[in-house]
Design an enzyme around this catalytic site. Sequence first.
Site, short mmCIF file in Angstrom:
data_model
loop_
_atom_site.label_atom_id
_atom_site.label_comp_id
_atom_site.label_asym_id
_atom_site.label_seq_id
_atom_site.Cartn_x
_atom_site.Cartn_y
_atom_site.Cartn_z
N SER A 79 3.02 14.95 -17.70
CA SER A 79 3.20 14.20 -18.95
C SER A 79 4.50 13.40 -19.01
CB SER A 79 3.14 15.14 -20.15
OG SER A 79 4.26 16.02 -20.17
N LYS A 148 9.41 16.87 -23.59
CA LYS A 148 9.01 15.58 -24.14
C LYS A 148 10.25 14.78 -24.54
CE LYS A 148 4.65 16.97 -24.13
NZ LYS A 148 3.70 16.49 -23.09
#
Length: 275
Positions: A79, A148
């Site tokens: 990701s 993230k």
Amino acid sequence: MTTEDRDLDPVDDSVDTPDGSRSSSSPDAPAGASAAPARQKRKHLPVWQETILLLGIALVLAVVIKALFVQAFYIPSESMEPGLVKNDRILVQKVSYWFGGEPQRGDVVVFEDPGSWLSDAEQGDPTNGLTSLMAKIGLYPTGGHLVKRVVGVAGDTITCCDEKGRISVNGKPLNEEAYVKREKGIDCRGPMTGNCSWSAGPVPEGQLFVMGDNRGHSADSSAHLCLPEEETDCTKNPYVPVDSVVGKVFVLLWPTDRFDWVGRPDAFANVPDPS
């Protein structure tokens, strides 16, 4: 008066030494004895005891460093490509968020799963007994967390997307060419669902809106939004509590051929405060 009645001069028992100094001797001291008592030799611990002591000190230091300063993690998925690749080893520092400091837009952060964001495969904690113990005391990279980039903080409104496919924060489009992965079939830098028309916020107090750099393959805040035109689980909270953030990523440590410092990009420098 006889000579016996006269005061006698004190007897000088000192002896001239070759260097011109004088030393005295005591009739009670044995020949060759030093005037000062001999110092007792310090006893040393056996090697095995010293080894155990040093290991104990090292473990205590490792726990303290992990709890307060730096912790190692690995990247659980793709990701955050292209900057951080699956199974990369990273270091997270906690000092930036001490004394009321909070994550800022653009920070790459590690945080605890806010609620079923991780798949079973991504939980990935060490299964070996030794590595599990090392992970608990901070000597081995741990999993079970997400990595993230912070896109929005309290009060921010995030919108996808403008005519150039850019995310906007508080009306300011972000130039994310330097770190967001471009992929064929993805017309914008939006969620992994491919939806390029959504809005999130204002972000609640004490919460963060986070996104992966590989926007087409990141189950992040945008993927957990409740979009009217899509079938989504609206019980999921798209935001991440600030209290669940472990720290800020500052080093890509391994593999060594890709060692790099991880910082805050310039894309967020001119984002206005929420109105």
